[in-house]
Write a protein that holds these residues in place. Structure first.
Motif, PDB file in Angstrom:
ATOM      1  N   MET A   1       0.895  -1.158  -0.186  1.00  0.00           N
ATOM      2  CA  MET A   1       0.132   0.144  -0.062  1.00  0.00           C
ATOM      3  C   MET A   1       0.946   1.049   0.010  1.00  0.00           C
ATOM      4  O   MET A   1       1.708   1.224   0.723  1.00  0.00           O
ATOM      5  N   GLN A   2       0.463   2.206  -0.804  1.00  0.00           N
ATOM      6  CA  GLN A   2       1.396   3.541  -0.866  1.00  0.00           C
ATOM      7  C   GLN A   2       1.163   4.201   0.635  1.00  0.00           C
ATOM      8  O   GLN A   2       0.362   4.299   1.259  1.00  0.00           O
ATOM      9  N   PRO A   3       2.387   4.525   0.965  1.00  0.00           N
ATOM     10  CA  PRO A   3       2.414   5.294   2.395  1.00  0.00           C
ATOM     11  C   PRO A   3       1.796   6.688   2.200  1.00  0.00           C
ATOM     12  O   PRO A   3       1.741   7.163   1.167  1.00  0.00           O
ATOM     13  N   PHE A   4       1.222   7.233   3.553  1.00  0.00           N
ATOM     14  CA  PHE A   4       0.768   8.384   3.441  1.00  0.00           C
ATOM     15  C   PHE A   4       0.888   8.849   4.828  1.00  0.00           C
ATOM     16  O   PHE A   4       1.138   8.248   5.661  1.00  0.00           O
ATOM     17  N   ASP A   5       0.818  10.332   4.811  1.00  0.00           N
ATOM     18  CA  ASP A   5       0.736  10.973   6.242  1.00  0.00           C
ATOM     19  C   ASP A   5      -0.335  10.959   6.777  1.00  0.00           C
ATOM     20  O   ASP A   5      -1.526  11.275   6.198  1.00  0.00           O
ATOM     21  N   TYR A   6      -0.353  11.231   8.147  1.00  0.00           N
ATOM     22  CA  TYR A   6      -1.628  11.247   8.967  1.00  0.00           C
ATOM     23  C   TYR A   6      -1.667  12.518   9.801  1.00  0.00           C
ATOM     24  O   TYR A   6      -0.745  12.710  10.680  1.00  0.00           O
ATOM     25  N   VAL A   7      -2.832  13.175   9.705  1.00  0.00           N
ATOM     26  CA  VAL A   7      -2.783  14.395  10.753  1.00  0.00           C
ATOM     27  C   VAL A   7      -4.345  14.352  11.151  1.00  0.00           C
ATOM     28  O   VAL A   7      -5.492  14.056  10.631  1.00  0.00           O
ATOM     29  N   LYS A   8      -4.412  14.728  12.534  1.00  0.00           N
ATOM     30  CA  LYS A   8      -5.844  14.932  13.289  1.00  0.00           C
ATOM     31  C   LYS A   8      -5.853  16.593  13.843  1.00  0.00           C
ATOM     32  O   LYS A   8      -5.633  16.671  14.730  1.00  0.00           O
ATOM     33  N   PRO A   9      -6.683  17.310  12.987  1.00  0.00           N
ATOM     34  CA  PRO A   9      -6.671  18.628  13.374  1.00  0.00           C
ATOM     35  C   PRO A   9      -7.869  18.838  14.220  1.00  0.00           C
ATOM     36  O   PRO A   9      -8.494  17.938  14.583  1.00  0.00           O
ATOM     37  N   ASN A  10      -7.688  20.012  15.016  1.00  0.00           N
ATOM     38  CA  ASN A  10      -8.704  20.271  16.170  1.00  0.00           C
ATOM     39  C   ASN A  10      -9.624  21.125  15.633  1.00  0.00           C
ATOM     40  O   ASN A  10     -10.769  21.686  16.310  1.00  0.00           O
ATOM     41  N   SER A  11      -9.362  21.724  14.618  1.00  0.00           N
ATOM     42  CA  SER A  11     -10.345  22.894  14.153  1.00  0.00           C
ATOM     43  C   SER A  11     -10.943  22.560  12.511  1.00  0.00           C
ATOM     44  O   SER A  11     -10.027  22.264  11.771  1.00  0.00           O
ATOM     45  N   GLU A  40      -5.807   0.670  -0.526  1.00  0.00           N
ATOM     46  CA  GLU A  40      -5.091  -0.508  -0.299  1.00  0.00           C
ATOM     47  C   GLU A  40      -5.387  -1.232  -1.866  1.00  0.00           C
ATOM     48  O   GLU A  40      -4.365  -1.778  -2.426  1.00  0.00           O
ATOM     49  N   ARG A  41      -6.729  -1.134  -2.322  1.00  0.00           N
ATOM     50  CA  ARG A  41      -6.853  -1.485  -3.570  1.00  0.00           C
ATOM     51  C   ARG A  41      -6.493  -0.644  -4.887  1.00  0.00           C
ATOM     52  O   ARG A  41      -6.630  -0.782  -6.137  1.00  0.00           O
ATOM     53  N   GLY A  42      -5.856   0.604  -4.365  1.00  0.00           N
ATOM     54  CA  GLY A  42      -5.377   1.515  -5.523  1.00  0.00           C
ATOM     55  C   GLY A  42      -6.290   2.175  -5.936  1.00  0.00           C
ATOM     56  O   GLY A  42      -6.014   3.126  -7.173  1.00  0.00           O
TER      57      GLY A  42
END
Ligand SMILES: Cc1cc2nc3c(=O)[nH]c(=O)nc-3n(C[C@H](O)[C@H](O)[C@H](O)COP(=O)(O)OP(=O)(O)OC[C@H]3O[C@@H](n4cnc5c(N)ncnc54)[C@H](O)[C@@H]3O)c2cc1C
Length: 293
Positions: A1-11, A40-42
């Motif tokens: 699976m292609q990697p990605f960044d994850y962010v959890k904003p508060n606003s 995952e399936r592209g």
């Protein structure tokens, strides 16, 4: 699976700004039960995944001042299915949410994700259409609200514009004495995506020839979940056996199913007729019971 960044904003402002900044390379996530499979399936290749769960109001499930049920976009299927408020006031929706997959999946899968995924098989959508729910949207140009029927524009497509996200869904309180039935056909008795489904909502109304009003929504038999207005009209005029049969046939005629790995179009069309009839009979029995109490 292609990697990605994850962010959890508060606003909401930050979430919207991230979508704009990463123009097309960012995707929103709630429970991620749909999104992860698509990555995952592209089908999707996001570089950034923006988690909406910490945003204000996203986890609220409450009755607001005008009596509507407000469902924050990150409220889970289990939270609705098990909520005493939803079960007593909006039981058709609670039934639809309860029918989704397994207990474990319902702990992650959200109503907002179900609506935004815009699948014709989305099990919360038929009930939401019967209740004539609205979708609340936040974007850089401010808030806007759309009827759910206008929000979902095609399979996997919504009216969301660049930088916009769904914050909540509001569901008007049903008419006094309303009863509903959600009937879902899967390849297995529980836990499967709908081969097709039918939601039926009815309530007493002395102003109509039959003494009742109806809303019927059909899932997995057209590019989006659809209403069956001709069937609704027939039932407002006549709920004799002949009226119910005619309405069930009208619902079947309104469907535009396809053949796929789950079922043939002909089988789906037949099942719309059978389950619509069963749903209407069930609702009529419940309305009658309530009237006799
Ligand atoms: C094994 C399995 C069984 C399943 N069975 C069923 C079933 O029986 N019935 C059924 O209806 N579904 C079923 N599903 C599909 C899925 O679980 C549901 O559609 C679920 O409600 C999606 O919610 P989510 O929170 O996981 O959404 P996510 O996967 O997080 O997101 C879904 C989509 O919505 C977008 N999105 C999420 N939140 C927002 C927001 N606030 N604003 C704008 N866009 C947003 C995402 O970018 C993504 O495109 C199943 C899935 C799996 C893996």
């Amino acid at each position: 699976m292609q990697p990605f960044d994850y962010v959890k904003p508060n606003s909401l402002e930050e979430a919207s700004a991230l979508l704009i900044e990463h123009n097309g390379d960012a995707r929103l996530m709630a429970g991620m039960t749909d999104l992860l499979i698509r990555i995952e399936r592209g089908f999707f290749h996001p570089r950034l995944v923006v988690d909406v769960k910490a945003l204000p109001g996203m986890r609220d499930l409450l009755v607001v001042r005008n009596g509507d049920l407000r469902i924050g976009a990150a409220v889970t299927m289990n939270e609705v299915a098990l909520s005493p408020t939803a079960r007593s006031g909006w039981p058709l929706l609670a039934e639809g949410c309860q029918s989704v997959a397994s207990y474990q999946l319902r702990n992650r899968a959200t109503v907002g994700g179900n609506v935004c995924n815009a699948s014709p098989a989305a099990d919360s959508v038929p009930a939401l259409l019967c209740y004539e729910a609205s979708v609340h949207i936040f974007g850089t140009d401010g808030d806007r609200t759309l009827p759910l029927a206008e929000f979902i524009t095609g399979p996997g497509r919504t009216a969301l514009q660049r930088g916009e996200l769904v914050t909540a869904i509001t569901v008007p309180a049903p008419a006094r004495g309303a009863a509903g039935k959600f009937l879902k056909l899967g390849r297995t008795a529980v836990g499967d995506i709908s081969v097709m489904n039918v939601a039926v909502l009815g309530w007493p109304d002395k102003a109509t020839p039959s003494g009742s009003q109806w809303r019927i929504a059909l899932g997995s038999v057209a590019p989006t979940v659809i209403r069956a207005p001709e069937a609704e009209r027939i039932l407002a005029a006549n709920t004799s056996m002949a009226g119910i049969e005619a309405a069930a046939q009208a619902a079947s005629d309104a469907s535009r199913p396809i053949d796929d790995i789950r079922a043939t179009a002909a089988y789906r069309r037949d099942m719309v007729r059978v389950l619509t009839r069963r749903g209407v009979e069930g609702v009529l029995a419940e309305i009658g019971e309530q009237a006799n109490r």
